[in-house]
Structure formats: C-alpha cells, structure tokens
Design an enzyme around this catalytic site. Structure first.
Site, mmCIF file in Angstrom:
data_model
loop_
_atom_site.group_PDB
_atom_site.id
_atom_site.type_symbol
_atom_site.label_atom_id
_atom_site.label_comp_id
_atom_site.label_asym_id
_atom_site.label_seq_id
_atom_site.Cartn_x
_atom_site.Cartn_y
_atom_site.Cartn_z
ATOM 1 N N TYR A 156 -5.092 -0.392 -4.647
ATOM 2 C CA TYR A 156 -3.552 0.219 -4.248
ATOM 3 C C TYR A 156 -2.885 0.769 -5.756
ATOM 4 O O TYR A 156 -2.835 -0.104 -6.638
ATOM 5 C CB TYR A 156 -2.735 -0.733 -3.678
ATOM 6 N N TRP A 192 0.996 -1.241 -0.012
ATOM 7 C CA TRP A 192 0.073 0.127 -0.125
ATOM 8 C C TRP A 192 0.985 1.240 -0.108
ATOM 9 O O TRP A 192 1.763 1.433 0.856
ATOM 10 C CB TRP A 192 -0.968 0.048 1.127
#
Length: 332
Positions: A54, A21
């Site tokens: 992401y 992330w």
C-alpha cells in the site's frame, strides 16, 4: 464496538476494523490519517489492517507512527505480503526469500516486534505451496506473527493450504476477500469451505468502493474528488459498479436504510456483518467523520424481511460467479 473470534481461533477482533489501502501515504495528508486512526481508536476499533504494497510501503509506516503510543497488547495489527515492493525479481510473490525479507520490513515500518496476523495477499502460482507455508511457519515460530491468513484465495486453495498449516503447527485462521451486497462471489464456495476449516472472513470493500453509500447517481457524473474520479484511489475497482443499472438499484435501498434507522453506508457495513462467517468488515476513511458514521453499523441486527427486501432490489445486478474470487491476472 462488538467483537468476534477470527475464524475458529481464540483471537478476538473488532467486528469493524480500520484499513488504510489507498488512503494513508497517498490519498490523504498525514495529519488527516492520524486523525482517522484516532477516531477509530476512540470508537473502540482495535483491529487495523494494512499491507506492505500500500502506497509503496508508506501506508505501513504511517500506521506504525499513528499507533506507536498505544498499548500494543490492546491492538490487533494485520499486514500482508505478495505484491511487488521493489524492482527485483525476488521483491514479489510468496517465495521463502520474499516472505522472510518482507516480514522484517513490515515490522520495522509498523514499529512493532510482531504482527497479530500475517496474510498472503494473493495465491502465488509460481512458488510451491509447501515452500510458502514453511516460510510462514518460520515467521510464526520465530514470534514475528501470531496467526496466518490469506486474501482472495479460492476454496480449492484454502483446502490445499489448511492441512499443511496443521502439519506445521501454525494457525491458518482467515481469508480477506472483497464482499458486499453487490459482490457475493465468496458465498457459493469460499464461505462453505471456510466454515468447514475454521477460517473467518475479514472482508474488504463492504460499501462496494463507496457505491453503496448512495453518493453516485444514475445519469450523472461522479462527484468531483470522489474515488470514481481518482485512478490512484481504486477507480479501477469501482468501475465495475459504475453503470446506471447498478446505481439505480442502489438508490432503491434508501427507504430500506431509513426503515432500519441507518445511513446507506451503515446499512452496507451492517449487511456483511450478518454473515456468521464474517469476522470483521474493513472500513477506510479520509476524514474522521466517516469513521464515526461507519462504526454505527457495529452490533446492528437486520431482520429477515429487511434482508429479503435488499436481495430483491440488488439481485439483478449482484455478481455471484465464484470464478471471480481471484484476479485472472494472477495466473502465469
């Protein structure tokens, strides 16, 4: 590296996992991302966590290419579904349509035939839970995922989903919450429910977005290029910790880390791993040396006196409200 069971399942995961992330596909260049994955593998990490949202799906693609030459059976690859991945009204949530389309997209980007864990990235209030769980069951029974997990679900939501999962013969084995010395909202309700149901925690932000590394000093601006200065890199999450009360308390942890023979970052990761309901702590990195440093928290045992000293320092600034397990923005 040490390994733990994921919840009450038979799946073993590295107690420190690597997540991408805010790094892969956005914050760091691809060569650096590949180097960080290589460092994780060299350190014994076998568990890798990502999500379709992401970096607008780019993070999955980068991770897939970084791992494509590794022995697939020796890895545990996790991804997630829920947040928008396109402009359409059905490009989000936990409807059957979005889940079935999303798993195919994730597998294509990750360059694999299956993921070890497919996670509901948040709870979907606009879709019947039965529809979501039945779609997950089809994903598992088709061989596209081995296990099912969730992220940031409340104790009540876990209790509602668990019997459905059992009826559908799918293993609901994990929850992925934020958890650190400073953010302990899961301890009152989520952890007891998870222990009862056989669900393990895969915790994110064990270093409170880097605050527990000690690099942010009270009364001083954040270092240039740090996460607190970059809106694309989670500054919204870190802002809750960026006040002098918190930062002053964090600096008081330095002698405790020194006493334990750890860096402050290692102490933070080791601390979450003392909770027996935590199966794995996710670390992220923009440089390989960060991986090398953080993995030294694996296998560390902190004694009761040291844990008590940590609590005494951070308790005045620790968030424990279980109502903050989820984001209010998720509700309709």
């Amino acid at each position: 590296m040490e390994f733990r069971h994921l919840g009450r399942s038979g799946l073993m995961v590295s107690e420190i996992s690597y997540g991408n992330w805010i790094t892969h596909g956005s914050q760091v260049e691809e060569d650096a991302a590949f180097a960080c994955v290589r460092a994780a593998l060299d350190a014994g990490i076998t568990t890798f966590d990502t999500a379709d949202v992401y970096a607008g799906t780019r993070a999955e693609d980068v991770l897939g290419r970084a791992l494509q030459d590794e022995r697939r059976e020796g890895l545990e690859i996790f991804t997630k579904v829920y947040w928008p991945t396109g402009p359409g009204r059905n490009d989000r949530g936990l409807s059957r349509k979005h889940i079935m389309e999303s798993i195919n997209g994730s597998l294509r980007r990750l360059r694999t035939d299956y993921v070890d864990l497919y996670q509901a990235h948040r709870y979907d209030y606009s879709t019947p839970l039965e529809e979501t769980m039945e779609a997950f069951a089809d994903v598992v029974h088709s061989g596209k995922a081995h296990y099912i997990g969730v992220s940031e679900w409340t104790a009540e939501q876990l209790r509602a989903a668990h019997p459905l999962a059992r009826e559908l013969h799918i293993p609901l084995v994990s929850n992925q919450p934020q958890y650190s010395m400073l953010w302990r909202v899961i301890e009152t309700e989520v952890v007891p429910a998870s222990e009862e149901l056989g669900i393990g925690q895969i915790v994110w932000s064990p270093m409170a977005q880097g605050v527990l590394s000690g690099k942010y000093l009270p009364g001083q601006p954040p270092p240039a290029g740090s996460r607190a200065t970059d809106e694309k890199s989670g500054a919204g999450f870190i802002s809750r910790f960026m006040n002098d009360d918190v930062l002053t308390r964090v600096q008081q942890l330095k002698p405790i880390a020194e006493q334990a023979g750890l860096s402050m970052a290692q102490l933070a990761v080791a601390w979450v791993l003392q909770n027996p309901n935590v199966s794995s702590a996710i670390i992220g990195a923009s440089r390989p040396e960060q991986v090398h440093d953080n993995v030294k928290a694996a296998g560390v045992k902190l004694d009761a006196e040291l844990l008590k000293a940590i609590d005494e320092i951070v308790e005045p600034v620790t968030e424990r409200d279980p109502a903050k397990t989820e984001s209010p923005a998720q509700r309709p």
